[in-house]
Motif scaffolding. Structure first.
Motif, PDB file in Angstrom:
ATOM      1  N   MET A   1      53.704  44.528  10.633  1.00  0.00           N
ATOM      2  CA  MET A   1      53.319  44.300  12.024  1.00  0.00           C
ATOM      3  C   MET A   1      54.577  44.271  12.893  1.00  0.00           C
ATOM      4  O   MET A   1      55.695  44.222  12.384  1.00  0.00           O
ATOM      5  N   GLY A   2      54.385  44.292  14.181  1.00  0.00           N
ATOM      6  CA  GLY A   2      55.516  44.126  15.083  1.00  0.00           C
ATOM      7  C   GLY A   2      56.010  45.391  15.712  1.00  0.00           C
ATOM      8  O   GLY A   2      56.695  45.364  16.731  1.00  0.00           O
ATOM      9  N   SER A   3      55.670  46.557  15.115  1.00  0.00           N
ATOM     10  CA  SER A   3      56.120  47.813  15.686  1.00  0.00           C
ATOM     11  C   SER A   3      55.185  48.212  16.827  1.00  0.00           C
ATOM     12  O   SER A   3      53.983  48.393  16.638  1.00  0.00           O
ATOM     13  N   ILE A   4      55.728  48.359  18.019  1.00  0.00           N
ATOM     14  CA  ILE A   4      54.911  48.710  19.182  1.00  0.00           C
ATOM     15  C   ILE A   4      54.262  50.070  18.997  1.00  0.00           C
ATOM     16  O   ILE A   4      53.095  50.280  19.367  1.00  0.00           O
ATOM     17  N   LYS A   5      54.985  51.019  18.400  1.00  0.00           N
ATOM     18  CA  LYS A   5      54.454  52.373  18.283  1.00  0.00           C
ATOM     19  C   LYS A   5      53.341  52.487  17.244  1.00  0.00           C
ATOM     20  O   LYS A   5      52.640  53.498  17.206  1.00  0.00           O
ATOM     21  N   GLU A   6      53.178  51.445  16.391  1.00  0.00           N
ATOM     22  CA  GLU A   6      52.153  51.513  15.355  1.00  0.00           C
ATOM     23  C   GLU A   6      51.041  50.483  15.505  1.00  0.00           C
ATOM     24  O   GLU A   6      50.055  50.539  14.776  1.00  0.00           O
ATOM     25  N   GLU A   7      51.175  49.544  16.430  1.00  0.00           N
ATOM     26  CA  GLU A   7      50.171  48.484  16.528  1.00  0.00           C
ATOM     27  C   GLU A   7      48.795  49.039  16.859  1.00  0.00           C
ATOM     28  O   GLU A   7      47.765  48.430  16.513  1.00  0.00           O
ATOM     29  N   TRP A   8      48.721  50.195  17.505  1.00  0.00           N
ATOM     30  CA  TRP A   8      47.444  50.769  17.906  1.00  0.00           C
ATOM     31  C   TRP A   8      46.552  51.077  16.719  1.00  0.00           C
ATOM     32  O   TRP A   8      45.332  51.108  16.843  1.00  0.00           O
ATOM     33  N   GLU A   9      47.145  51.289  15.542  1.00  0.00           N
ATOM     34  CA  GLU A   9      46.368  51.636  14.359  1.00  0.00           C
ATOM     35  C   GLU A   9      45.667  50.429  13.737  1.00  0.00           C
ATOM     36  O   GLU A   9      44.868  50.597  12.806  1.00  0.00           O
ATOM     37  N   SER A  10      45.954  49.231  14.224  1.00  0.00           N
ATOM     38  CA  SER A  10      45.381  48.016  13.641  1.00  0.00           C
ATOM     39  C   SER A  10      44.427  47.294  14.577  1.00  0.00           C
ATOM     40  O   SER A  10      44.005  46.172  14.296  1.00  0.00           O
ATOM     41  N   ARG A  11      44.070  47.906  15.687  1.00  0.00           N
ATOM     42  CA  ARG A  11      43.304  47.200  16.710  1.00  0.00           C
ATOM     43  C   ARG A  11      41.900  46.808  16.253  1.00  0.00           C
ATOM     44  O   ARG A  11      41.335  45.849  16.780  1.00  0.00           O
ATOM     45  N   SER A  12      41.327  47.526  15.285  1.00  0.00           N
ATOM     46  CA  SER A  12      40.013  47.116  14.784  1.00  0.00           C
ATOM     47  C   SER A  12      40.088  45.752  14.129  1.00  0.00           C
ATOM     48  O   SER A  12      39.138  44.972  14.172  1.00  0.00           O
ATOM     49  N   VAL A  13      41.238  45.457  13.516  1.00  0.00           N
ATOM     50  CA  VAL A  13      41.434  44.150  12.881  1.00  0.00           C
ATOM     51  C   VAL A  13      41.904  43.124  13.902  1.00  0.00           C
ATOM     52  O   VAL A  13      41.341  42.024  13.993  1.00  0.00           O
ATOM     53  N   THR A  14      42.920  43.470  14.696  1.00  0.00           N
ATOM     54  CA  THR A  14      43.485  42.488  15.631  1.00  0.00           C
ATOM     55  C   THR A  14      42.526  42.148  16.759  1.00  0.00           C
ATOM     56  O   THR A  14      42.654  41.103  17.401  1.00  0.00           O
ATOM     57  N   ALA A  15      41.533  43.034  17.013  1.00  0.00           N
ATOM     58  CA  ALA A  15      40.501  42.741  18.002  1.00  0.00           C
ATOM     59  C   ALA A  15      39.298  42.034  17.363  1.00  0.00           C
ATOM     60  O   ALA A  15      38.292  41.788  18.027  1.00  0.00           O
ATOM     61  N   LYS A  16      39.417  41.763  16.076  1.00  0.00           N
ATOM     62  CA  LYS A  16      38.375  41.083  15.307  1.00  0.00           C
ATOM     63  C   LYS A  16      37.057  41.844  15.323  1.00  0.00           C
ATOM     64  O   LYS A  16      35.984  41.269  15.438  1.00  0.00           O
ATOM     65  N   GLU A  17      37.155  43.175  15.196  1.00  0.00           N
ATOM     66  CA  GLU A  17      35.952  44.011  15.107  1.00  0.00           C
ATOM     67  C   GLU A  17      35.434  44.080  13.683  1.00  0.00           C
ATOM     68  O   GLU A  17      34.235  43.926  13.429  1.00  0.00           O
ATOM     69  N   VAL A  18      36.356  44.333  12.734  1.00  0.00           N
ATOM     70  CA  VAL A  18      35.954  44.554  11.355  1.00  0.00           C
ATOM     71  C   VAL A  18      37.187  44.452  10.460  1.00  0.00           C
ATOM     72  O   VAL A  18      38.319  44.605  10.930  1.00  0.00           O
ATOM     73  N   ASN A  19      36.978  44.189   9.166  1.00  0.00           N
ATOM     74  CA  ASN A  19      38.106  44.042   8.237  1.00  0.00           C
ATOM     75  C   ASN A  19      38.483  45.381   7.604  1.00  0.00           C
ATOM     76  O   ASN A  19      38.657  45.494   6.390  1.00  0.00           O
ATOM     77  N   ARG A  20      38.622  46.382   8.444  1.00  0.00           N
ATOM     78  CA  ARG A  20      39.004  47.703   7.943  1.00  0.00           C
ATOM     79  C   ARG A  20      39.998  48.363   8.893  1.00  0.00           C
ATOM     80  O   ARG A  20      39.919  48.176  10.107  1.00  0.00           O
ATOM     81  N   ARG A  21      40.899  49.158   8.294  1.00  0.00           N
ATOM     82  CA  ARG A  21      41.819  49.999   9.074  1.00  0.00           C
ATOM     83  C   ARG A  21      41.659  51.436   8.586  1.00  0.00           C
ATOM     84  O   ARG A  21      41.727  51.705   7.395  1.00  0.00           O
ATOM     85  N   TRP A  22      41.475  52.346   9.528  1.00  0.00           N
ATOM     86  CA  TRP A  22      41.187  53.737   9.187  1.00  0.00           C
ATOM     87  C   TRP A  22      42.356  54.666   9.485  1.00  0.00           C
ATOM     88  O   TRP A  22      43.074  54.498  10.465  1.00  0.00           O
ATOM     89  N   THR A  23      42.526  55.654   8.605  1.00  0.00           N
ATOM     90  CA  THR A  23      43.322  56.848   8.887  1.00  0.00           C
ATOM     91  C   THR A  23      42.442  58.012   8.464  1.00  0.00           C
ATOM     92  O   THR A  23      42.251  58.247   7.269  1.00  0.00           O
ATOM     93  N   GLU A  24      41.855  58.713   9.413  1.00  0.00           N
ATOM     94  CA  GLU A  24      40.829  59.695   9.079  1.00  0.00           C
ATOM     95  C   GLU A  24      40.811  60.831  10.094  1.00  0.00           C
ATOM     96  O   GLU A  24      41.632  60.890  11.009  1.00  0.00           O
ATOM     97  N   GLY A  25      39.849  61.739   9.923  1.00  0.00           N
ATOM     98  CA  GLY A  25      39.659  62.821  10.878  1.00  0.00           C
ATOM     99  C   GLY A  25      40.885  63.680  11.069  1.00  0.00           C
ATOM    100  O   GLY A  25      41.193  64.096  12.196  1.00  0.00           O
ATOM    101  N   SER A  26      41.607  63.980  10.001  1.00  0.00           N
ATOM    102  CA  SER A  26      42.851  64.742  10.143  1.00  0.00           C
ATOM    103  C   SER A  26      42.584  66.183  10.547  1.00  0.00           C
ATOM    104  O   SER A  26      41.560  66.778  10.194  1.00  0.00           O
ATOM    105  N   TYR A  27      43.523  66.734  11.318  1.00  0.00           N
ATOM    106  CA  TYR A  27      43.477  68.141  11.712  1.00  0.00           C
ATOM    107  C   TYR A  27      44.906  68.658  11.707  1.00  0.00           C
ATOM    108  O   TYR A  27      45.765  68.142  12.431  1.00  0.00           O
ATOM    109  N   ILE A  28      45.179  69.678  10.901  1.00  0.00           N
ATOM    110  CA  ILE A  28      46.547  70.170  10.750  1.00  0.00           C
ATOM    111  C   ILE A  28      46.701  71.558  11.362  1.00  0.00           C
ATOM    112  O   ILE A  28      45.798  72.381  11.319  1.00  0.00           O
TER     113      ILE A  28
END
Length: 354
Positions: free
Chosen positions: A221-248
């Motif tokens: 935690m603590g990195s400003i550029k990465e905190e956005w990836e944890s908002r489902s947890v830090t906003a108390k929405e759900v106990n999951r963090r996703w990395t999905e929907g990739s497009y290369i």
């Protein structure tokens, strides 16, 4: 007649000119999640999750990205080789050898342990972009031993690379975010989804070699550029963090992988990207993430694909989102995007019609 042609050309130039100009009157009246657009022989074809079809996928077609025609349900789960029973998600269609191949995820009916999430990836084929698509085999492409979704392909130098997301299901991961949430008494553990890549056999019959882990949520935690990836947890929405929907995609010898983070069903769903010099990594997340997130009356922006204007000059980001007016319904948005000279990827959105 010449005056009408000139006015039409002028309107098109105004639509695509200027980074902040709105390209399309968003949102489009297309009830898709996970929209994917393929351009073929002068026409655009859009596929997606949902869209008022049952146990399968529908498609839309357009010549200008603004007016779309519903082509009906192009894939049915009960085709002769159908192996899925529900949760048909994230279709993508690729043209190869004069045929059209649809990659998608679904719940596999072969489920001896009765897993709640038994998602796998399959491939169906058709002679036309509007189907009907028939599964190549009566089984998924492969089974890595955990549920997977969100197939995306890269075809390069005679090889095909498959990218997918391992689901959060039964995948708790130790991290500072998980510790932080547990101390607050919110969640005992936090599950995560990760993006993998693997070479695919050119006949789509299976994979070559072991999958390679490419992207995952931040451990610290603590990195400003990465905190956005944890908002489902830090906003108390759900106990999951996703990395999905990739497009290369590849530009100037660099591989760009766009991906979505946070709960697809929430307001904080957003898009970032990472870069690599190789199709199988390692990938480095960008400093300017997220490149698309909730803004104003638009939220839940995620799971994108990329297309171009017919002249091939303007990149376009196709994604789903929600508005205050449409409520929880996911609809399709299309906004301009670019890769700047310094290599930064930018999406000029979300835009919303007045």
């Amino acid at each position: 007649m010449m005056r009408k042609i000139w006015i039409g050309l002028l309107s098109l130039l105004m639509a695509v000119g200027g980074a902040k100009a709105q390209f399309i009157a968003n949102p489009l009246p297309i009830p898709f999640g996970d929209p994917y657009v393929m351009y073929d022989q002068g026409k655009y074809y859009m596929y997606g999750t949902g869209g008022d079809v049952k146990n399968g996928f529908g498609a839309y077609s357009s010549s200008n990205l603004k007016e779309w025609k519903f082509e009906g349900q192009v894939y049915h789960h009960d085709n002769p080789n159908g192996w899925g029973i529900h949760s048909f998600w994230a279709p993508e269609v690729y043209k190869k050898g004069g045929k059209y191949y649809m990659l998608y995820s679904a719940q596999w009916k072969q489920n001896p342990n009765q897993e709640k999430e038994n998602f796998k990836i399959g491939v169906a084929v058709s002679d036309k972009p509007t189907g009907p698509f028939i599964d190549l085999n009566d089984r998924p492409i492969f089974d890595p031993g955990y549920p997977i979704i969100d197939a995306n392909l890269l075809v390069e130098n005679g090889k095909i690379y498959l990218y997918y997301s391992r689901c959060c299901y039964k995948h708790p991961v130790a991290s500072e975010v998980a510790q932080w949430a547990k101390k607050r008494g919110w969640y005992n553990e936090v599950e995560e989804s990760w993006v993998y890549g693997v070479e695919l056999k050119t006949d789509f019959s299976g994979t070559i070699g072991a999958p390679v882990l490419l992207l995952r949520p931040p451990v610290k935690m603590g990195s400003i550029k990465e905190e956005w990836e944890s908002r489902s947890v830090t906003a108390k929405e759900v106990n999951r963090r996703w990395t999905e929907g990739s497009y290369i995609f590849k530009k100037d010898k660099i591989y760009y992988m766009m991906y979505s983070a946070n709960n697809f069903d929430g307001q904080n769903y957003a898009i970032g990207y990472a870069t690599s010099k190789s199709p199988l990594g390692p990938f480095k997340k960008a400093d300017n993430n997220p490149v698309l997130q909730r803004s104003g009356k638009v939220s839940g922006t995620g799971h994108n694909s990329i297309t171009y204007t017919p002249d091939g000059k303007q990149m376009l980001c196709v994604y789903h989102g929600r508005t205050e007016a449409t409520g929880h319904q996911r609809l399709v948005f299309i906004d301009k995007m670019e890769v700047a000279k310094d290599g930064r990827l930018m999406v000029h959105g979300p835009t919303l019609k007045d």
